[in-house]
Design a protein around this motif. Sequence first.
Motif, PDB file in Angstrom:
ATOM      1  N   VAL A  99     -28.656 -25.255  31.453  1.00 23.85           N
ATOM      2  CA  VAL A  99     -28.140 -25.547  30.121  1.00 23.85           C
ATOM      3  C   VAL A  99     -29.150 -25.022  29.111  1.00 23.85           C
ATOM      4  CG1 VAL A  99     -27.489 -27.380  28.515  1.00 23.85           C
ATOM      5  CG2 VAL A  99     -26.978 -27.626  30.942  1.00 23.85           C
ATOM      6  N   PHE A 100     -28.709 -24.167  28.198  1.00 20.87           N
ATOM      7  CA  PHE A 100     -29.601 -23.653  27.162  1.00 20.87           C
ATOM      8  C   PHE A 100     -30.025 -24.798  26.263  1.00 20.87           C
ATOM      9  CE2 PHE A 100     -30.087 -22.217  22.763  1.00 20.87           C
ATOM     10  CZ  PHE A 100     -31.172 -21.374  22.920  1.00 20.87           C
ATOM     11  N   ARG A 101     -31.296 -24.828  25.897  1.00 18.20           N
ATOM     12  CA  ARG A 101     -31.782 -25.915  25.048  1.00 18.20           C
ATOM     13  C   ARG A 101     -32.307 -25.425  23.709  1.00 18.20           C
ATOM     14  NH1 ARG A 101     -30.928 -30.972  23.625  1.00 18.20           N
ATOM     15  NH2 ARG A 101     -32.759 -31.750  22.543  1.00 18.20           N
ATOM     16  N   ARG A 102     -33.137 -24.386  23.691  1.00 24.40           N
ATOM     17  CA  ARG A 102     -33.714 -23.944  22.422  1.00 24.40           C
ATOM     18  C   ARG A 102     -34.317 -22.551  22.579  1.00 24.40           C
ATOM     19  NH1 ARG A 102     -38.504 -27.904  21.054  1.00 24.40           N
ATOM     20  NH2 ARG A 102     -36.988 -28.546  19.540  1.00 24.40           N
ATOM     21  N   ALA A 103     -34.432 -21.869  21.459  1.00 26.54           N
ATOM     22  CA  ALA A 103     -35.130 -20.587  21.393  1.00 26.54           C
ATOM     23  C   ALA A 103     -36.340 -20.772  20.489  1.00 26.54           C
ATOM     24  CB  ALA A 103     -34.214 -19.507  20.847  1.00 26.54           C
ATOM     25  N   VAL A 104     -37.453 -20.181  20.878  1.00 28.03           N
ATOM     26  CA  VAL A 104     -38.696 -20.298  20.122  1.00 28.03           C
ATOM     27  C   VAL A 104     -39.187 -18.889  19.801  1.00 28.03           C
ATOM     28  CG1 VAL A 104     -41.076 -21.122  20.178  1.00 28.03           C
ATOM     29  CG2 VAL A 104     -39.294 -22.422  21.344  1.00 28.03           C
ATOM     30  N   PHE A 105     -39.446 -18.625  18.535  1.00 32.20           N
ATOM     31  CA  PHE A 105     -40.006 -17.339  18.135  1.00 32.20           C
ATOM     32  C   PHE A 105     -41.519 -17.413  18.187  1.00 32.20           C
ATOM     33  CE2 PHE A 105     -35.843 -17.261  16.153  1.00 32.20           C
ATOM     34  CZ  PHE A 105     -35.414 -15.998  16.521  1.00 32.20           C
ATOM     35  N   THR A 106     -42.144 -16.351  18.687  1.00 37.04           N
ATOM     36  CA  THR A 106     -43.592 -16.281  18.748  1.00 37.04           C
ATOM     37  C   THR A 106     -44.059 -15.031  18.010  1.00 37.04           C
ATOM     38  OG1 THR A 106     -43.591 -15.003  20.792  1.00 37.04           O
ATOM     39  CG2 THR A 106     -43.638 -17.401  21.004  1.00 37.04           C
ATOM     40  N   SER A 107     -45.296 -15.014  17.610  1.00 34.73           N
ATOM     41  CA  SER A 107     -45.872 -13.805  17.012  1.00 34.73           C
ATOM     42  C   SER A 107     -47.349 -13.783  17.361  1.00 34.73           C
ATOM     43  CB  SER A 107     -45.677 -13.792  15.499  1.00 34.73           C
ATOM     44  OG  SER A 107     -46.310 -14.898  14.911  1.00 34.73           O
ATOM     45  N   GLY A 108     -47.820 -12.613  17.706  1.00 31.25           N
ATOM     46  CA  GLY A 108     -49.222 -12.506  18.102  1.00 31.25           C
ATOM     47  C   GLY A 108     -49.469 -13.146  19.451  1.00 31.25           C
ATOM     48  N   TYR A 109     -50.704 -13.404  19.743  1.00 32.39           N
ATOM     49  CA  TYR A 109     -51.080 -14.014  21.014  1.00 32.39           C
ATOM     50  C   TYR A 109     -50.621 -15.467  21.045  1.00 32.39           C
ATOM     51  CZ  TYR A 109     -53.816 -15.695  24.918  1.00 32.39           C
ATOM     52  OH  TYR A 109     -54.190 -16.262  26.113  1.00 32.39           O
ATOM     53  N   VAL A 110     -50.062 -15.883  22.165  1.00 30.79           N
ATOM     54  CA  VAL A 110     -49.608 -17.263  22.321  1.00 30.79           C
ATOM     55  C   VAL A 110     -50.643 -18.014  23.149  1.00 30.79           C
ATOM     56  CG1 VAL A 110     -47.768 -18.746  23.143  1.00 30.79           C
ATOM     57  CG2 VAL A 110     -47.209 -16.488  22.256  1.00 30.79           C
ATOM     58  N   PHE A 111     -51.288 -18.980  22.532  1.00 32.07           N
ATOM     59  CA  PHE A 111     -52.278 -19.780  23.237  1.00 32.07           C
ATOM     60  C   PHE A 111     -51.583 -20.783  24.146  1.00 32.07           C
ATOM     61  CE2 PHE A 111     -54.440 -18.289  19.456  1.00 32.07           C
ATOM     62  CZ  PHE A 111     -55.642 -17.834  19.979  1.00 32.07           C
ATOM     63  N   SER A 112     -52.153 -21.001  25.323  1.00 28.78           N
ATOM     64  CA  SER A 112     -51.529 -21.898  26.294  1.00 28.78           C
ATOM     65  C   SER A 112     -51.339 -23.303  25.723  1.00 28.78           C
ATOM     66  CB  SER A 112     -52.334 -21.946  27.591  1.00 28.78           C
ATOM     67  OG  SER A 112     -53.632 -22.433  27.344  1.00 28.78           O
ATOM     68  N   ARG A 113     -52.225 -23.728  24.848  1.00 29.49           N
ATOM     69  CA  ARG A 113     -52.103 -25.060  24.233  1.00 29.49           C
ATOM     70  C   ARG A 113     -50.832 -25.142  23.381  1.00 29.49           C
ATOM     71  NH1 ARG A 113     -53.122 -29.510  26.030  1.00 29.49           N
ATOM     72  NH2 ARG A 113     -53.135 -31.066  24.435  1.00 29.49           N
ATOM     73  N   ASN A 114     -50.498 -24.062  22.678  1.00 24.02           N
ATOM     74  CA  ASN A 114     -49.271 -24.026  21.871  1.00 24.02           C
ATOM     75  C   ASN A 114     -48.041 -24.085  22.761  1.00 24.02           C
ATOM     76  OD1 ASN A 114     -51.407 -23.280  20.222  1.00 24.02           O
ATOM     77  ND2 ASN A 114     -50.145 -21.979  18.944  1.00 24.02           N
ATOM     78  N   VAL A 115     -48.096 -23.367  23.876  1.00 23.64           N
ATOM     79  CA  VAL A 115     -46.979 -23.366  24.822  1.00 23.64           C
ATOM     80  C   VAL A 115     -46.767 -24.774  25.359  1.00 23.64           C
ATOM     81  CG1 VAL A 115     -46.184 -22.505  27.055  1.00 23.64           C
ATOM     82  CG2 VAL A 115     -47.333 -20.956  25.460  1.00 23.64           C
ATOM     83  N   GLU A 116     -47.857 -25.404  25.758  1.00 23.21           N
ATOM     84  CA  GLU A 116     -47.781 -26.760  26.298  1.00 23.21           C
ATOM     85  C   GLU A 116     -47.172 -27.717  25.273  1.00 23.21           C
ATOM     86  OE1 GLU A 116     -50.731 -30.193  28.103  1.00 23.21           O
ATOM     87  OE2 GLU A 116     -51.421 -28.111  28.023  1.00 23.21           O
ATOM     88  N   TYR A 117     -47.573 -27.583  24.012  1.00 25.41           N
ATOM     89  CA  TYR A 117     -47.048 -28.449  22.960  1.00 25.41           C
ATOM     90  C   TYR A 117     -45.535 -28.263  22.809  1.00 25.41           C
ATOM     91  CZ  TYR A 117     -45.910 -30.291  18.396  1.00 25.41           C
ATOM     92  OH  TYR A 117     -45.303 -30.963  17.378  1.00 25.41           O
ATOM     93  N   VAL A 118     -45.064 -27.032  22.756  1.00 23.22           N
ATOM     94  CA  VAL A 118     -43.628 -26.764  22.595  1.00 23.22           C
ATOM     95  C   VAL A 118     -42.849 -27.316  23.785  1.00 23.22           C
ATOM     96  CG1 VAL A 118     -41.877 -24.935  22.527  1.00 23.22           C
ATOM     97  CG2 VAL A 118     -43.921 -24.758  21.108  1.00 23.22           C
ATOM     98  N   LEU A 119     -43.367 -27.102  24.986  1.00 23.74           N
ATOM     99  CA  LEU A 119     -42.671 -27.594  26.181  1.00 23.74           C
ATOM    100  C   LEU A 119     -42.616 -29.124  26.200  1.00 23.74           C
ATOM    101  CD1 LEU A 119     -44.114 -25.115  28.810  1.00 23.74           C
ATOM    102  CD2 LEU A 119     -41.766 -25.191  27.963  1.00 23.74           C
ATOM    103  N   LEU A 120     -43.747 -29.772  25.923  1.00 28.18           N
ATOM    104  CA  LEU A 120     -43.758 -31.234  25.935  1.00 28.18           C
ATOM    105  C   LEU A 120     -42.888 -31.816  24.825  1.00 28.18           C
ATOM    106  CD1 LEU A 120     -47.458 -32.003  26.855  1.00 28.18           C
ATOM    107  CD2 LEU A 120     -45.418 -32.401  28.235  1.00 28.18           C
TER     108      LEU A 120
END
Length: 150
Positions: A99-120
């Motif tokens: 089931v599709f839930r959301r789309a996230v736009f990124t720009s530049g380098y994506v820090f793992s901490r930012n990824v973790e925050y979006v996922l959580l």
Amino acid sequence: MLEDSLLADWVYEHCGSVPFSSLEDPKFDSFLNKIGLPSMDQIDLAGERLNSKYKEARIESEARIHDAMFFQIASDGWKSGGFDNLVNLSVNLPNGSGVFRRAVFTSGYVFSRNVEYVLLETVREICGSNLQQCVRIVSDRLKINCFKES
């Protein structure tokens, strides 16, 4: 016109594999005219009809997630730059469907901490206080698993 509505429904159902820009292709327009259909009006597709389809899909997907005993969150990778700056998050259900839930736009380098925050944050929005309903988070590029196996 019924055929126009069916074609619009087909575009919505296959939006992941049919680029929206292909509707502007002169060959596609010529094909539609050849079989007796009018050109696709992108304003019509992106207006009230799209809003209605979105509401229907959201209600259906939320019901499917709510009914599942557990699920996992998956992303299609956390690439940055160029055309790879859109990350799709989906919910994989126990019956094998997604089931599709959301789309996230990124720009530049994506820090793992930012990824973790979006996922959580996505998990919290879905689960509320019952975080155990999400059994795993899968992220292709960074291979993050935010929950420890117990």
